[in-house]
Design a protein around this motif. Structure first.
Motif, PDB file in Angstrom:
ATOM      1  N   ALA A  10       0.828  -1.205   0.000  1.00 40.53           N
ATOM      2  CA  ALA A  10       0.000   0.000   0.000  1.00 40.53           C
ATOM      3  C   ALA A  10       0.863   1.256   0.000  1.00 40.53           C
ATOM      4  N   GLN A  11       1.970   1.218   0.762  1.00 37.96           N
ATOM      5  CA  GLN A  11       2.871   2.371   0.813  1.00 37.96           C
ATOM      6  C   GLN A  11       3.506   2.611  -0.559  1.00 37.96           C
ATOM      7  N   GLN A  12       3.939   1.554  -1.214  1.00 41.04           N
ATOM      8  CA  GLN A  12       4.538   1.691  -2.534  1.00 41.04           C
ATOM      9  C   GLN A  12       3.535   2.240  -3.543  1.00 41.04           C
ATOM     10  N   ALA A  13       2.287   1.823  -3.423  1.00 42.53           N
ATOM     11  CA  ALA A  13       1.241   2.318  -4.326  1.00 42.53           C
ATOM     12  C   ALA A  13       1.011   3.806  -4.111  1.00 42.53           C
ATOM     13  N   SER A  14       1.032   4.223  -2.846  1.00 37.14           N
ATOM     14  CA  SER A  14       0.855   5.652  -2.529  1.00 37.14           C
ATOM     15  C   SER A  14       1.996   6.481  -3.093  1.00 37.14           C
ATOM     16  N   ILE A  15       3.225   5.951  -2.964  1.00 38.18           N
ATOM     17  CA  ILE A  15       4.392   6.659  -3.486  1.00 38.18           C
ATOM     18  C   ILE A  15       4.297   6.797  -5.001  1.00 38.18           C
ATOM     19  N   SER A  17       1.606   6.904  -6.774  1.00 38.63           N
ATOM     20  CA  SER A  17       0.562   7.883  -7.077  1.00 38.63           C
ATOM     21  C   SER A  17       1.089   9.307  -6.916  1.00 38.63           C
ATOM     22  N   LEU A  18       1.870   9.533  -5.850  1.00 37.38           N
ATOM     23  CA  LEU A  18       2.446  10.859  -5.626  1.00 37.38           C
ATOM     24  C   LEU A  18       3.417  11.224  -6.731  1.00 37.38           C
TER      25      LEU A  18
END
Length: 283
Positions: A10-15, A17-18
């Motif tokens: 989930a953290q990698q997906a957020s990164i 997206s940013l």
């Protein structure tokens, strides 16, 4: 129940997206202030559906604004508000003013303290001596990056991506001495990086010479610059070279005042960073 692996995914997906959001925002420039989602997709390489979704989300939170009923977008005022807060929180003006004042008094010439606003060098402060011998503090709007000593002193420590973006946005001729060729500017920036300071020899304004040096933030990244300028007849190149050490030393002290710890803070790699050893310039 979410596992540690799920949280990392989930953290990698957020990164990711940013990163996509930053790619979209960085498509805009002075020359390309209005873009369609198709323009943005072509520049970023993102799928059109992803681009439309992200553009709509950025519009909803104020980072982008839609131009009336047209299908074009521009950077939103929310970014200006956030940028203004950044400038206030940096407190560059109060930290640097005593040093800029001392530099002006020692040299008897104008001093300029500038920060990059995303396209040009925005003057935070200008100090000059008036006819009665008193120091005057004035504000100026902005100056070009490619043909001023503050601009080149900033640009020489930036990434290849930003340098090429400035070049591709055009290098307007301000005087017959302005460098308007991208390859020549790159060569000039490399020299600036190696010696630690930049010269403006009537490149921005006829009859005016300047010498500037970079200022670092607490993370070591160059984000501002300081310069001394005056009439070319009073500041020929030999005198500028004589003042360069003082300007670099003053910029170095301002950087320390802002929290930079040489050897303990690491800035992002620049276009001219050597892989074997990175020069540690004052300022």
């Amino acid at each position: 129940m979410k596992t540690r692996a799920d949280a990392e995914v989930a953290q990698q997906a957020s990164i990711k997206s940013l990163i996509k959001v930053m790619q979209i925002l960085e498509c805009f420039s002075q020359r390309d202030a209005d873009l369609t989602p198709a323009d943005i997709a072509a520049r970023t390489g993102l799928p059109r559906a992803t681009t439309h979704r992200l553009v709509s989300s950025l519009r909803d939170i104020g980072l982008l604004e839609q131009n009336g009923k047209r299908d074009t977008y521009k950077l939103g005022m929310k970014l200006f508000q956030l940028g203004s807060l950044v400038l206030q929180n940096l407190d560059l003006d109060s930290h640097a003013r005593p040093y800029a004042t001392r530099l002006q008094l020692i040299t008897g010439e104008n001093t300029h303290l500038c920060i990059f606003d995303g396209a040009q060098m925005a003057f935070v402060e200008r100090q000059a001596m008036n006819s009665s011998g008193n120091t005057m503090i004035t504000r100026i709007e902005a100056a070009p990056v490619h043909c001023t000593s503050v601009g080149k002193a900033f640009l020489a420590w930036q990434s290849a991506g930003l340098i090429h973006k400035i070049i591709s946005d055009s290098l307007p001729e301000r005087t017959p001495h302005t460098i308007t060729d991208g390859d020549l500017l790159l060569a000039e920036l490399r020299l600036i990086y190696e010696r630690g300071c930049a010269y403006d020899l009537q490149e921005n304004e006829l009859g005016v010479h300047c010498v500037g040096a970079p200022i670092r933030g607490a993370n070591g990244q160059v984000f501002a610059a300081l310069s001394v300028s005056g009439p070319a007849e009073r500041l020929p190149l030999p005198r500028l070279e004589g003042l360069a050490g003082l300007v670099m030393e003053t910029a170095h002290k301002i950087s320390l005042e802002l929290g930079w710890l040489p050897g303990r803070t690491v800035a992002a790699a620049t276009a001219f960073t050597r892989h074997d050893s990175r020069p540690d310039h004052a300022g």
